[in-house]
Design a protein around this motif. Structure first.
Motif, PDB file in Angstrom:
ATOM      1  N   GLY A  83      44.901  33.567  38.017  1.00 47.45           N
ATOM      2  CA  GLY A  83      44.926  34.959  37.411  1.00 47.45           C
ATOM      3  C   GLY A  83      46.349  35.604  37.141  1.00 47.45           C
ATOM      4  O   GLY A  83      46.737  36.473  36.726  1.00 47.45           O
ATOM      5  N   GLU A  90      41.372  37.153  31.334  1.00 46.70           N
ATOM      6  CA  GLU A  90      40.616  37.574  32.228  1.00 46.70           C
ATOM      7  C   GLU A  90      39.380  36.696  32.261  1.00 46.70           C
ATOM      8  O   GLU A  90      38.671  36.444  33.641  1.00 46.70           O
ATOM      9  CB  GLU A  90      40.224  39.298  31.885  1.00 46.70           C
ATOM     10  N   ARG A  93      39.519  33.762  34.698  1.00 48.38           N
ATOM     11  CA  ARG A  93      40.311  33.946  35.977  1.00 48.38           C
ATOM     12  C   ARG A  93      39.224  33.332  37.072  1.00 48.38           C
ATOM     13  O   ARG A  93      37.978  33.219  36.753  1.00 48.38           O
ATOM     14  CB  ARG A  93      40.308  35.419  36.641  1.00 48.38           C
ATOM     15  N   ASN A  96      36.102  36.927  38.889  1.00 49.69           N
ATOM     16  CA  ASN A  96      36.459  38.491  38.352  1.00 49.69           C
ATOM     17  C   ASN A  96      35.718  39.424  39.176  1.00 49.69           C
ATOM     18  O   ASN A  96      34.646  39.265  39.510  1.00 49.69           O
ATOM     19  CB  ASN A  96      35.774  38.601  37.015  1.00 49.69           C
ATOM     20  N   HIS A  97      36.438  40.373  39.732  1.00 49.68           N
ATOM     21  CA  HIS A  97      36.230  41.490  40.577  1.00 49.68           C
ATOM     22  C   HIS A  97      35.309  42.320  39.690  1.00 49.68           C
ATOM     23  O   HIS A  97      35.463  42.400  38.497  1.00 49.68           O
ATOM     24  CB  HIS A  97      37.315  42.190  41.211  1.00 49.68           C
ATOM     25  N   ASP A 115      41.945  47.152  36.588  1.00 50.26           N
ATOM     26  CA  ASP A 115      43.173  46.772  36.694  1.00 50.26           C
ATOM     27  C   ASP A 115      43.923  47.437  38.108  1.00 50.26           C
ATOM     28  O   ASP A 115      44.871  46.589  38.489  1.00 50.26           O
ATOM     29  CB  ASP A 115      44.194  47.437  35.377  1.00 50.26           C
ATOM     30  N   TYR A 118      42.919  45.055  40.599  1.00 47.85           N
ATOM     31  CA  TYR A 118      43.389  43.805  40.426  1.00 47.85           C
ATOM     32  C   TYR A 118      44.909  43.650  41.195  1.00 47.85           C
ATOM     33  O   TYR A 118      45.159  42.559  41.592  1.00 47.85           O
ATOM     34  CB  TYR A 118      43.381  43.398  39.166  1.00 47.85           C
ATOM     35  N   SER A 119      45.720  44.543  40.695  1.00 43.86           N
ATOM     36  CA  SER A 119      47.293  44.693  41.244  1.00 43.86           C
ATOM     37  C   SER A 119      47.231  45.043  42.788  1.00 43.86           C
ATOM     38  O   SER A 119      48.047  44.481  43.286  1.00 43.86           O
ATOM     39  CB  SER A 119      47.926  45.678  40.372  1.00 43.86           C
ATOM     40  N   ASP A 122      43.998  41.667  44.448  1.00 45.05           N
ATOM     41  CA  ASP A 122      43.489  40.508  44.025  1.00 45.05           C
ATOM     42  C   ASP A 122      44.807  39.374  43.652  1.00 45.05           C
ATOM     43  O   ASP A 122      46.125  39.817  44.029  1.00 45.05           O
ATOM     44  CB  ASP A 122      42.689  40.675  42.747  1.00 45.05           C
ATOM     45  N   GLY A 124      46.319  39.680  40.983  1.00 37.81           N
ATOM     46  CA  GLY A 124      47.309  40.508  40.398  1.00 37.81           C
ATOM     47  C   GLY A 124      48.587  40.719  41.287  1.00 37.81           C
ATOM     48  O   GLY A 124      49.569  41.063  40.885  1.00 37.81           O
ATOM     49  N   CYS A 343      35.601  49.434  44.034  1.00 41.03           N
ATOM     50  CA  CYS A 343      35.812  48.101  43.386  1.00 41.03           C
ATOM     51  C   CYS A 343      35.375  47.073  44.584  1.00 41.03           C
ATOM     52  O   CYS A 343      35.890  47.418  45.711  1.00 41.03           O
ATOM     53  CB  CYS A 343      37.252  47.985  42.801  1.00 41.03           C
ATOM     54  N   SER A 346      37.287  40.416  45.549  1.00 41.61           N
ATOM     55  CA  SER A 346      38.843  39.953  45.191  1.00 41.61           C
ATOM     56  C   SER A 346      38.769  38.495  45.124  1.00 41.61           C
ATOM     57  O   SER A 346      38.338  37.880  46.178  1.00 41.61           O
ATOM     58  CB  SER A 346      39.766  40.465  46.162  1.00 41.61           C
TER      59      SER A 346
END
Length: 542
Positions: A83, A90, A93, A96-97, A115, A118-119, A122, A124, A343, A346
């Motif tokens: 990722g 995407e 990956r 995927n969360h 997003d 993910y940052s 994860d 990210g 969410c 991860s």
């Protein structure tokens, strides 16, 4: 005549070298790939990073991963990526969360919600460390030193660096832990072009467990390469990690260390040997490393763990050094992770779990039937004990669809054995406490039932979200019965964590039944039962 003889000998030497290398290569070929040692599901992402190695392995009859690479399941995932790589889309990956919860009131759109998670939590997060990395000390020649770091000096790596521990010879009786004065000016450095202002700009998170600023603020340029100049009492030739660790006695806190070390392997994944265990780990304190979770270090190194006492009074040089991500970074993983609402799942946490279980050889046990395995974690501590534990266990044990066991994860049970129990649990029940960190190693379909969160509702709920397992806790406060008000032993104030509890048996049984419904309806659990009933998984299956 002299020239002719020289050419003849040169040809013979080359031929002998070629034959010798072939013998060594043939007899030692199997060990050539031992450094990889990854879960099968991780191999497509790993080999995508190193296509030449994949080609070599696919053509090498002695490569242990050759059959996996040739398998259909591998070929179907040939485009998979972690990722953080350039060009990783995407859909490809690793995991995927999802964000089933509403974004309204938090961010402007569902896309931003996805997003953001993910940052924050994860791969990210790994991606951002890589993107933010800047050169702090620049080499001019191949034998020079180098140093590069991510934002706020949260992750750094360097080459041919010197650390001077001579002053520690006079501090042997001093307990060095969470100290910011282990080094002083000029006691860390390298022969390279130092970007001093750039380095100083990142000294904003000066705290023992938040950045490497307390140490790197003293970095200086050396006039000559320290190793070639003979300035080192000890030269560490193998890759080395220096770690500033959190509370090693507490699983929740110590696994912040291990998760960040794993994430750092990905930040440092620039060559195939990045996951190798022939490394050195130096704990940045003077205490001998002791922990009930020490076996976890076998995931990362096959060599003994050392501390500052090992090198007190010496100048130590490192050929390759990594200063990994830290356990209490601001907006870090996972102690200070500000997880956005709604969410879960991860890929980084999922990969960490699989990596640890694989390297410690923790397997899912075969099942004779489809009964649910329920593990109740019993506390043998002064506080947060379950006063009517026998009654609760007795009630659910009567259910013919359950296999119930009560365990105590104390020192008499090795951590590896604890993981085997956890890994084979469908429902994991326990009071609020560090033992619930075992949720990191539950199956995908499992439920964590935090019996009572003791007025700290987010801690293990958020960790369960990160790992992607279902979370459940007590829902009706009038049916939980504290032994007393509970008072903090040091501050003489009310605190729900410092008392013991009894629980309504019928309500407990209802909540366990809810957890069971979730497990039985989970697609991964149904798939697991189907595979177990019909055939064992193929060795090359991902």
């Amino acid at each position: 005549m002299f020239i002719g003889a020289h050419v003849g000998h040169s040809w013979l030497i080359r031929l002998l070298f070629l034959l010798l290398s072939r013998i060594v290569f043939a007899t030692g070929r199997r060990s050539e790939y031992e450094y990889i040692n990854l879960p099968k599901a991780h191999l497509p992402m790993y080999f995508r990073r190193f296509p030449a190695l994949e080609k070599q392995c696919a053509e090498d009859e002695t490569c242990p991963y050759r059959a996996v690479i040739a398998s259909q399941s591998y070929q179907n995932r040939k485009d998979a990526c972690w990722g953080y790589e350039d060009g990783c889309t995407e859909p490809n990956r690793y995991v995927n969360h999802t964000c089933p919860g509403s974004h309204i009131g938090y961010v402007k759109s569902k896309e931003v919600q996805l997003d953001t998670f993910y940052s924050q939590a994860d791969f990210g997060f790994v991606r951002d460390q890589i993107r933010e990395t800047r050169i702090m000390c620049e080499p001019q020649f191949p034998h020079d030193s180098s140093l590069e770091c991510s934002k706020y000096l949260r992750f750094c790596r360097g080459r041919n660096l010197m650390i001077n521990f001579t002053d520690l010879a006079h501090r042997r009786s001093e307990p060095l832990r969470y100290k910011m004065d282990v080094l002083s000016s000029g006691q860390i450095g390298g022969h390279c072009r130092l970007h001093g202002e750039r380095l100083r700009d990142e000294l904003q998170h000066i705290s023992p467990l938040q950045s490497w600023g307390p140490e790197l603020r003293f970095f200086e340029r050396l006039e000559r390469p320290p190793i070639e100049d003979g300035k080192c009492d000890v030269v560490i030739e193998k890759p080395a990690f220096i770690m500033k660790i959190d509370a090693a006695i507490n699983m929740y806190h110590h696994f912040c260390d291990f998760l960040n070390l794993y994430a750092s392997l990905h930040v440092n994944l620039s060559q195939p040997g990045a996951f190798d265990t022939d490394t050195h780990v130096l704990i940045w304190e003077s205490f001998t490393y002791l922990s009930p979770f020490a076996e976890t270090f076998k995931v990362f190194t096959k060599n003994p763990i050392v501390d500052l006492k090992t090198y007190a009074g010496k100048v130590v040089c490192f050929r390759n050094l990594v200063l990994p991500l830290l356990p209490r970074m601001i907006f870090g993983l996972y102690y200070n992770t500000p997880i956005i609402y709604g969410c879960e799942n991860s890929g980084l946490f999922h990969a960490f779990s699989e990596h640890v279980l694989h390297r410690l050889k923790i397997r899912m046990s075969a099942r004779a039937d489809d009964r649910l395995r329920i593990t109740f974690l019993s506390r043998q501590t002064r506080y947060r004990r379950v006063l009517n534990e026998d009654e609760l266990m007795g009630r659910i044990a009567k259910n013919p669809n359950y296999v119930v066991q009560r365990v105590s994860y104390g020192h008499e049970l090795s951590f590896v054995e604890q993981l085997r129990i956890t890994r084979n649990s469908d429902i994991f029940i326990g009071m609020h406490g560090a033992g619930l960190t075992h949720l990191l190693f539950l199956p995908k379909w499992a439920t964590l039932f935090e019996l009572y969160h003791c007025e700290d509702p987010n801690c293990y709920r958020d960790l369960a979200r990160l790992r992607g397992v279902h979370y459940l806790t007590w829902e009706r406060d009038h049916l939980v019965y504290p032994e007393g008000e509970g008072k903090h032993p040091e501050r003489d104030e009310r605190h729900a964590k410092f008392t013991n509890y009894a629980f309504d048996v019928n309500e407990f049984e209802r909540l366990v039944a809810n957890a069971a419904t979730h497990v039985k309806s989970h697609k991964e659990f149904q798939k697991f039962l189907h595979l177990a009933a019909n055939r064992p998984a193929k060795k090359d299956e991902l």
